[in-house]
Design a protein around this motif. Sequence first.
Motif, PDB file in Angstrom:
ATOM      1  N   ALA A   6       0.845  -1.191   0.000  1.00 31.44           N
ATOM      2  CA  ALA A   6       0.000   0.000   0.000  1.00 31.44           C
ATOM      3  C   ALA A   6       0.876   1.235   0.000  1.00 31.44           C
ATOM      4  CB  ALA A   6      -0.902   0.006   1.229  1.00 31.44           C
ATOM      5  N   ASP A   9      -0.949   8.666  -0.370  1.00 34.54           N
ATOM      6  CA  ASP A   9      -0.913   9.827  -1.250  1.00 34.54           C
ATOM      7  C   ASP A   9      -2.036  10.782  -0.851  1.00 34.54           C
ATOM      8  OD1 ASP A   9      -0.291  11.494  -3.424  1.00 34.54           O
ATOM      9  OD2 ASP A   9      -1.731  10.453  -4.706  1.00 34.54           O
ATOM     10  N   ILE A  14      -3.591   3.719  -1.007  1.00 33.41           N
ATOM     11  CA  ILE A  14      -3.852   3.106  -2.314  1.00 33.41           C
ATOM     12  C   ILE A  14      -3.257   1.701  -2.304  1.00 33.41           C
ATOM     13  CG2 ILE A  14      -3.423   3.262  -4.791  1.00 33.41           C
ATOM     14  CD1 ILE A  14      -3.112   6.340  -4.327  1.00 33.41           C
ATOM     15  N   SER A  16      -3.920  -2.626  -4.160  1.00 32.77           N
ATOM     16  CA  SER A  16      -4.566  -3.466  -5.174  1.00 32.77           C
ATOM     17  C   SER A  16      -5.396  -4.556  -4.513  1.00 32.77           C
ATOM     18  CB  SER A  16      -3.517  -4.133  -6.065  1.00 32.77           C
ATOM     19  OG  SER A  16      -2.841  -3.174  -6.832  1.00 32.77           O
ATOM     20  N   LEU A  71      -9.703   3.319  -8.477  1.00 30.84           N
ATOM     21  CA  LEU A  71      -8.880   4.158  -9.349  1.00 30.84           C
ATOM     22  C   LEU A  71      -8.734   3.561 -10.739  1.00 30.84           C
ATOM     23  CD1 LEU A  71      -5.987   5.137  -6.919  1.00 30.84           C
ATOM     24  CD2 LEU A  71      -7.974   6.501  -7.567  1.00 30.84           C
ATOM     25  N   ARG A  80      -7.223  -1.153  -8.524  1.00 33.05           N
ATOM     26  CA  ARG A  80      -6.480  -0.262  -7.631  1.00 33.05           C
ATOM     27  C   ARG A  80      -7.521   0.521  -6.852  1.00 33.05           C
ATOM     28  NH1 ARG A  80      -1.616  -0.644  -6.129  1.00 33.05           N
ATOM     29  NH2 ARG A  80      -1.238   1.569  -6.077  1.00 33.05           N
ATOM     30  N   GLU A  82      -8.461   3.350  -3.716  1.00 37.19           N
ATOM     31  CA  GLU A  82      -8.024   4.475  -2.898  1.00 37.19           C
ATOM     32  C   GLU A  82      -9.035   4.654  -1.771  1.00 37.19           C
ATOM     33  OE1 GLU A  82      -6.772   8.885  -3.986  1.00 37.19           O
ATOM     34  OE2 GLU A  82      -8.955   8.617  -4.000  1.00 37.19           O
ATOM     35  N   ARG A  84      -9.669   7.301   1.362  1.00 41.67           N
ATOM     36  CA  ARG A  84      -9.270   8.562   1.994  1.00 41.67           C
ATOM     37  C   ARG A  84      -9.595   8.538   3.488  1.00 41.67           C
ATOM     38  NH1 ARG A  84     -11.996   9.738  -2.388  1.00 41.67           N
ATOM     39  NH2 ARG A  84     -13.793  10.564  -1.275  1.00 41.67           N
TER      40      ARG A  84
END
Length: 99
Positions: A6, A9, A14, A16, A71, A80, A82, A84
């Motif tokens: 991981a 960002d 992020i 898989s 993503l 992928r 993400e 937050r």
Amino acid sequence: MLRIEATTDNRAVIFSVRVRPRASKDEIVGEVDGTLKIRLRAPAVEDRANEALIEYLAQTLNTSKAAVRILSGERSRTKRIEIRGVTTHQVQQLLVEEV
């Protein structure tokens, strides 16, 4: 111990995932080469598996569905993701507890 690859960002994590739709239940089944493996009951038609994946990850990580985003790989089994508002450590810990 489950270890997924991981990155962080802009206050997001992020990583898989490899999804297997039409499973008997929603569950995290492990990891292969740093990719998280998840089984989902939803079929891979009309975005139902993607929606189920977002809902499952949000519930597992105790965050909102709006914080989880695909993503890339919307039409693939490998995606992928993400998320937050969480840290890499939180993702690792909560996903480890789930397995």
